[in-house]
Design a protein around this motif. Structure first.
Motif: not given
Length: 248
Positions: A200-210, A212-217
């Motif tokens: 989740e922290d990676w997803a947040i970081l990457e979203t702010y770096r431009g 978005e991240v998909f957290l697929s199971a």
């Protein structure tokens, strides 16, 4: 995203958007490709990413600033499928990998494709100087349209970018990989494990770096591999990304 980091919204993003992606995928894919290309162009040019204070206070950002994050997010594909001498290997989303990994020691022929013009230009400028025999050039293009003939490669690699696209997109990517692989070839790629402590922290970081991240199971990824005719012959669990070696 509000100033307060919305972890729940990010973790639920993949499931909530699935039907929308299925209905509008051509336009969505192009938008995603553009944002991912821009994100990596900026990184390869060494540009600064302006991030909120809340993000810079996160441990994952401190790892990034200290230079220790790369080891946590890099998948050592050679540990599950080391390129062999004279094999033809395609690195999809290659970035500047020919300048980083020991291709000359492996004596395998390197072909690349990437959507980043900065990465493409850097590799095509430096690769021949490092080894003009092994380096076969980098094409500009997305992963779902590989600019190579059928049955050319012994090994296809795709690491570090699957999390920026939905599973529907990867169904098409895998089909393209099957087209360019030899019958006895292997596909090695990594996927973000949404249950990892850093996910989740990676997803947040990457979203702010431009991007978005998909957290697929992980279970959905493995269903996709099976549905496309693949069999997992080796798997390596990483701190953030799981690495798969697949035979079709």
């Amino acid at each position: 995203m509000s100033k307060k980091l919305n972890r729940a919204a990010i973790s639920q993003q993949s499931e909530g958007d699935r039907s929308w992606f299925s209905e509008a995928h051509p336009q969505v894919w192009q938008a995603l490709l553009s944002q991912v290309s821009l994100r990596f162009d900026r990184e390869y040019r060494g540009e600064h990413f302006a991030l909120p204070e809340e993000v810079e206070a996160m441990p994952i950002f401190r790892d990034l600033a200290a230079g220790t994050l790369m080891a946590k997010v890099t998948s050592p594909f050679w540990e599950v499928a080391k390129p062999q001498k004279n094999q033809r290997c395609l690195d999809i989303g290659c970035g500047v990998s020919f300048l980083v990994y020991p291709w000359r020691e492996w004596e395998a022929f390197f072909y690349g494709q990437d959507s980043s013009t900065v990465a493409r230009d850097a590799l095509n400028a430096r690769g021949p100087q490092l080894n003009s025999k092994l380096f076969k050039g980098v094409n500009l293009g997305p992963a779902h349209r590989l600019n190579y003939e059928e049955g050319l490669f012994d090994l296809c690699l795709a690491t570090g970018f699957s999390c920026y696209f939905p599973l529907e997109y990867w169904t098409v990517v895998i089909g393209e990989v099957q087209r360019v692989l030899k019958p006895e070839g292997y596909f090695v790629f990594d996927v973000l494990n949404p249950d990892a402590s850093l996910a989740e922290d990676w997803a947040i970081l990457e979203t702010y770096r431009g991007a978005e991240v998909f957290l697929s199971a992980i279970a959905d990824w493995e269903k996709l591999i099976q549905a496309t005719g693949g069999k997992v012959v080796k798997k390596r669990n990483g701190e953030l990304f799981d690495l798969y070696k697949v035979k079709f």
